[in-house]
Design a protein around this motif. Structure first.
Motif, short mmCIF file in Angstrom:
data_model
loop_
_atom_site.label_atom_id
_atom_site.label_comp_id
_atom_site.label_asym_id
_atom_site.label_seq_id
_atom_site.Cartn_x
_atom_site.Cartn_y
_atom_site.Cartn_z
N MET A 35 14.50 12.37 -13.57
CA MET A 35 15.20 13.10 -12.51
C MET A 35 16.44 13.75 -13.10
O MET A 35 17.16 13.15 -13.87
CB MET A 35 15.62 12.11 -11.43
CG MET A 35 16.12 12.77 -10.18
SD MET A 35 16.86 11.56 -9.09
CE MET A 35 15.67 10.25 -9.14
N HIS B 222 14.99 6.32 -15.39
CA HIS B 222 14.17 6.95 -16.43
C HIS B 222 13.60 5.90 -17.39
O HIS B 222 13.56 4.73 -17.05
CB HIS B 222 14.96 8.05 -17.15
CG HIS B 222 15.65 8.98 -16.18
ND1 HIS B 222 14.99 9.97 -15.50
CD2 HIS B 222 16.94 9.01 -15.73
CE1 HIS B 222 15.84 10.59 -14.69
NE2 HIS B 222 17.03 10.03 -14.80
N GLU C 53 19.78 10.13 -21.61
CA GLU C 53 20.25 9.40 -20.44
C GLU C 53 19.58 8.04 -20.31
O GLU C 53 20.21 7.05 -19.96
CB GLU C 53 20.01 10.23 -19.16
CG GLU C 53 20.59 9.55 -17.92
CD GLU C 53 20.04 10.09 -16.61
OE1 GLU C 53 19.41 11.16 -16.61
OE2 GLU C 53 20.22 9.40 -15.59
N HIS D 59 22.32 5.69 -13.30
CA HIS D 59 22.04 6.99 -13.91
C HIS D 59 23.31 7.58 -14.52
O HIS D 59 24.41 7.11 -14.26
CB HIS D 59 21.50 7.98 -12.87
CG HIS D 59 20.11 7.67 -12.43
ND1 HIS D 59 19.02 8.41 -12.83
CD2 HIS D 59 19.63 6.69 -11.62
CE1 HIS D 59 17.93 7.90 -12.29
NE2 HIS D 59 18.26 6.85 -11.55
N VAL D 60 23.10 8.63 -15.33
CA VAL D 60 24.20 9.47 -15.80
C VAL D 60 23.89 10.88 -15.33
O VAL D 60 22.74 11.33 -15.38
CB VAL D 60 24.35 9.40 -17.33
CG1 VAL D 60 25.46 10.34 -17.81
CG2 VAL D 60 24.64 7.97 -17.77
ZN LIG Z 1 18.97 10.24 -14.00
#
Ligand SMILES: [Zn+2]
Length: 350
Positions: free
Chosen positions: A1, A168, A184, A237-238
């Motif tokens: 994403m 991810h 990421e 997430h980043v």
């Molecule tokens: Zn992400």
């Protein structure tokens, strides 16, 4: 994403991008959609209309989970009414200036009410008995708001099942730093492991959706939490956007129209914003990014948030994100945020 954090200011009821802590506009069927305007009132706010009174706040419905109230608004002030969170256990209603009529009796779930009238705006601060979610709407000149109690069991973090989801993995690298050297998925896993370690130290029962570099479908991530009957789902997430070095900071997303998810996001982002060393970009509804929100938050049946911990394509953020100090501070902020949400300890009294 790949999450892009550009504010679309034409979105109805949009969250002001500069408002940490989750301010939002009230709009109802009889009110025109308001452009996002960060409180407090600016000089364009109309002058007070002499003689207008507002109040009292009237309780209209009570249940073990929810307390509902009505506040009749002065004529012409409906479109200007906002409600925002000042702290997990403190909300503020802002209106054009009017004369405040205090409630005649104690209100359920509200410890005290304080008002501040600066001549152009009236701020009604509600001190809650504990951190609570809020839903609100303005209809026919009446502000209706409902305080929602989270289900917290014994109110202790120890013993709670917490699912920590490193975003991810495997063939899905997530966002990439300029040059492609930093992925990421790897930053997410390192952060998720640190969060898991600190939660475990607090006695929480942590489940990682992945503990290595493997691919997992989005739905499976939430289903792991649903099958475990987890108390919390935290996806790590980043962020990234189209223009390198243009945005910097941390954000916590909650699912749209979910007052408890929003409360959890506010509790956690308040802590992250205070300690991470990166700018606090506040909390956001996932409905601002996709109409149906984020899959992992939509499928999770428990309070769920998605952390965006800095921008991988911002040089300052990336340097910071890769440090042990950042990971330790963010993980500790997640622990504190969960404790505030649960009422575990005295954290919410700050
Ligand atoms: Zn992400």
């Amino acid at each position: 994403m790949r999450l892009v954090l550009e504010t679309d200011r034409t979105v109805k009821g949009g969250l002001p991008e500069t408002a940490p802590g989750g301010a939002w506009m009230l709009s109802g069927p009889e009110e025109p959609a308001a452009e996002p305007t960060p409180p407090p009132a600016n000089p364009e706010t109309p002058p007070p209309v002499a003689g207008h009174k507002v109040g009292p706040i009237v309780p209209i419905r009570s249940s073990p989970r929810e307390e509902s109230f009505e506040l009749r608004l002065p004529p012409g002030s409906s479109a200007k009414a906002t409600i925002e969170r000042l702290a997990p256990d403190r909300l503020a209603i802002r209106l054009p200036a009017a004369q405040w009529v205090p409630p005649e009796a104690a209100l359920p779930a509200i410890r005290s009410v304080e008002t501040e009238n600066d001549g152009t705006a009236l701020r009604i601060a509600l001190n809650l008995e504990r951190p609570m979610g809020v839903r609100s709407v303005v209809e026919g000149g009446v502000l209706r708001f409902t305080l929602v109690r989270p289900e917290v069991g014994d109110g202790k973090l120890a013993g709670k099942v917490v699912v920590v989801d490193a975003g991810h993995g495997g063939q899905d690298s997530g966002a990439k730093a300029p040059g492609g050297g930093v992925l990421e998925k790897d930053l997410n896993l390192a952060m998720a492991l640190e969060i898991a370690e600190q939660l475990t130290r607090q006695g929480a029962d942590v489940i990682l959706t992945r503990a290595s570099d493997v691919f997992l479908p989005l739905r499976e991530r939430s289903e792991i939490a649903n099958r475990a009957n987890a108390s919390f789902f935290i996806s790590v997430h980043v962020n990234s956007n189209r223009v390198a070095n243009s945005r910097s900071g941390t954000t916590v997303f909650h699912h749209k129209d979910d007052p408890i998810g929003q409360l959890l996001a506010d509790c956690i982002q308040r802590e992250i914003g205070a300690t991470s060393g990166l700018p606090n970009l506040g909390t956001w509804s996932d409905g601002k990014i996709y109409a149906s929100g984020f899959a992992v938050l939509r499928y999770a049946k428990m309070p769920a948030v998605l952390l965006e911990l800095g921008f991988i394509n911002h040089a300052t953020d990336l340097r910071r994100i890769r440090t042990d100090d950042f990971r330790k501070r963010v993980a500790s902020a997640v622990v504190e945020g969960l404790k505030v949400f649960l009422g575990d300890g005295q954290n919410q009294a700050r």
